[in-house]
Design an enzyme around this catalytic site. Structure first.
Site, short mmCIF file in Angstrom:
data_model
loop_
_atom_site.label_atom_id
_atom_site.label_comp_id
_atom_site.label_asym_id
_atom_site.label_seq_id
_atom_site.Cartn_x
_atom_site.Cartn_y
_atom_site.Cartn_z
N GLY A 141 15.36 -51.61 64.40
CA GLY A 141 16.00 -52.88 64.75
C GLY A 141 15.71 -53.33 66.18
N HIS A 142 16.23 -54.48 66.51
CA HIS A 142 15.98 -55.05 67.84
C HIS A 142 16.63 -54.22 68.95
CE1 HIS A 142 19.47 -58.17 67.07
NE2 HIS A 142 19.88 -56.94 66.92
N ASN A 143 15.93 -54.12 70.06
CA ASN A 143 16.42 -53.46 71.28
C ASN A 143 16.43 -51.94 71.17
OD1 ASN A 143 17.02 -56.14 71.79
ND2 ASN A 143 19.24 -55.87 71.64
#
Lengths: 348, 348, 348
Positions: free
Chosen positions: A257-259
């Site tokens: 996922g993001h980050n």
């Protein structure tokens, strides 16, 4: 051993040449000029071939092997039959990997998939503003967009798409049909076919009447020596970047996922998922289908059993399993307690 | 029934023609020359259409259907309303499948996705050394690399990539964006879009400072009549081959590791995973998201419930479920015991 | 904040302009003509930038921020330091999303991936019978088959494949390498890279000697404002259609079986799976890796915890979790009971 239709073999190599390449030493008495032609398992090896022993359960196969040479740990030297040349290594499996890489260099990082290594195909779709390093291979149907930079020696396979302004370092391999956007990729990176890097993270301000998209304004940074398996997806950051640390190896069909930030040398087995903003330390290992909740930290060197769901911080060096994941001993205890409970129910 | 924008219908067929194609017999008294124009469910069928009854819970729909003919098992003959022609089959659902295939032959194996069946597109990227059989279709943007061999009647869809020296048999279909390398594919195989076959298995000599890649020197063998769902990944063998047995059907987003061997006629539902060197016997069925640990054997005809994790050998014919998987009865007993335990905790 | 290599920023905008775009009001006393140049988090914001406060735990960051303006809920107005202009919103996170969309409009729906927005590339593979609306972008290597219709303003990215007779509405984005067949796509839809829509559902009449394919004669309908994550797979219906309701947001690597119908505004997190003929009401939320058994209904507004397996109908508004899924309280109680059981076993 390997099908010559698909695998180009180099060699032969002398025992001395091999020893220097595989971090091993030729055992006393062996003829260092003997030529070795291939690698093979103990029970399938022929004269002229190199095998390896890493597990005493193969001692019998070792005694009767036809291999001319064998990689072996010092502690197993006594098991060696007469007449076999020994390459002594403190990490025999690692030495075997290096030997196999020596005989089959293309299998470490493909030179091409189409058949014309080193060519920038006239059938590739290369934007005029892209910059391509010396010796790079761009295959038919590959797409190299505006502002893209590709380092020397890298391979962009057929139907791979590098979106605007993506950069790829040197000696990296982008497999067929992989798509990269909003990303910087390091050197000696292997990205297998169908990998998706840099698309929007899953961020919405949920609500009525509509879920409003949160613009995803970060990037994906893939550091050196990373390998990413087929059809794995890595979303770009929401604001900070998504970062895959140097030397991390990711298997097929993994979701990141993001980050998310992984340390260096992590190992992430197939179908695992790491939710947004989670962080893995260095050398973390996730078994197949492990899931990590968002915003959590998994400490350096921690190992998570396959199919576990991590919903709490994991200390460095810990071994956890289960759903929710906990220290392996606690998890095993609970499994046994439930098993007993099921059996007791029958007796009543 | 089906949208004519997408589905080309053949026919009409007489009752006699249909009976011979679908392994059924026309029941006494029916006019074998009646023309049937389409298939439809009992409650939606119109005059001239063929339906089927396989479950007594649809007896009411059967009584009031407007269908002109119906496929039916011998045991339900008494339920038949007057005036409907009956096609009697010992496997009504199978007969229905064959009838639907008769009316909609393209839906069994696509002739093309672009619109020009039988054409080798000038916009495809075909290496000069590739060999393409008679009547094959190569669509725009498809990539056929050096040394590839494609059998007669096969379809290589747009943006599909066949890497160097891959072979594909006769009457097979490679969907859009699928990628095959280091692979031999049999006859009448259907590979849906985005499938990844032949990339490296996940093999490393783990260690510090780096994880060393174990060259993956095997292939993937896809036997005849296999179907593989969208975005599924099948890694090539490490030394031995990865083998998908004849007639095996694999759903979407499944992961199959290196050296896995499946028997014939296996059924593997979506998002399942089979780890390296595991072996399935013939006609094994895995429910959705089942996971099989590496190096295990699952016996002939065994059935594994969805979402189960198999970590022990499964005997032939067994029905297992749970995580870790065990015989279904034991698993159900444990679920009930835990449920009771939760309820008891509330009462206290 | 965002890397200008990848993200084009618009603006500056005055406070008054922003307020009208983000459903907020300028708090009394603020100068509505102040120019705002970018968005940023409270602790990273500089003079001229806009931030937001949605959680009292960031009150300290709020007090010391250098931001010139901040989006804030009415209840936090008292926390505001002097000198900062306030945009008051009843849904601050939603307003922040709208602000970010205002500054970075391309990040909501990409204009292109190759670098030539608005161009129908001569290197795209467009069938003569396809119809393309005004202002659409067709990138190099994109495949637009016979009978395809594309609405105005839509983007078909490189290596994306639209099979025969697919339709795409206006202002939709089809990412690189995505493949659509047997499908109708609405307006303002975002389909990320590698998505597979419209391939056969997994339907066979199982049996010996072969599993006979059930022709899949339905379509996939993607309604307006849907977003679908990378490498997700959506099978076409078996007879009825597979339908994704308006405004539904689907994450990466999700599997959606044939005949599934989702309501509007559903949220389906990564690696979830919905089996054939299951039905989600409106505004249903599935956590990561949730699984829904076939032929089940999940009621409006129900929320399913990550990694749960739903095998019974879920009432509207319910919150369920576990495997098999049950009301969250029951599930939590069972988890605690098992945990205690494991601990008790140790004491004995």
């Amino acid at each position: 051993m390997a099908d010559s239709r698909f695998f180009r073999r180099e060699g032969p190599f002398t025992l001395a040449q091999l020893a220097s390449r595989i971090e091993a030493e030729v055992a006393e008495g062996a003829d260092t000029s003997v030529e070795i032609t291939d690698i093979a398992p103990l029970d399938g090896a022929q004269k002229g071939e190199l095998s390896f022993l890493d597990n005493p359960k193969y001692a019998t196969a070792f005694e009767t092997t036809k291999a001319s040479a064998c990689i072996i740990a010092p502690k197993f030297l006594d098991l060696a039959p007469k007449g076999i040349a020994l390459l002594v290594s403190h990490q025999p499996y690692r030495s075997y990997a290096l030997a196999a890489q020596t005989f089959y260099p293309d299998s470490v990082r493909p030179l091409d998939t189409f058949g014309n290594p080193g060519e920038i195909s006239a059938q590739a779709h290369v934007h005029a503003s892209a910059q391509i390093g010396e010796g790079a291979t761009i295959e038919p149907g590959a797409v190299v967009s505006a502002g893209v930079e590709i380092g020397s020696g890298s391979v962009i396979s057929s139907a791979a798409v590098l979106a605007k302004n993506v950069t790829v370092g040197r000696d990296s391999y982008i497999g067929p049909g992989a798509c990269l956007s909003f990303a910087h990729v390091g050197d000696r990176v292997t990205i297998h076919s169908g990998v998706r890097i840099g698309q929007d993270g899953f961020g919405f301000a949920m609500g009525l009447p509509t879920h409003e998209k949160i613009p995803q304004l970060g990037r994906v940074i893939i550091q050196d020596d990373v390998e990413i398996g087929a059809n794995t997806t890595i979303d770009r950051g929401a604001g900070p970047d998504t970062i895959i640390g140097a030397g991390t190896k990711i298997d097929n069909l993994v979701q990141i996922g993001h980050n998310v930030v992984t340390g260096q040398g992590c190992v992430i087995v197939a179908q695992s998922g790491i939710a947004g903003s989670a962080e893995l330390g260095d050398y973390v290992a996730l078994g197949a289908r492990a899931g990590i909740l968002g915003h959590l930290k998994v400490g350096d060197g921690a190992q998570i059993a396959g199919r576990s769901s991590v919903i709490h911080e994991v200390p460095a060096g810990a071994r956890w399993g289960g759903s929710p994941a906990k220290p392996v001993r606690e998890w095993q205890r609970e499994l046994i307690a439930v098993q007993k409970l099921g059996k007791r129910a029958v007796k009543k």
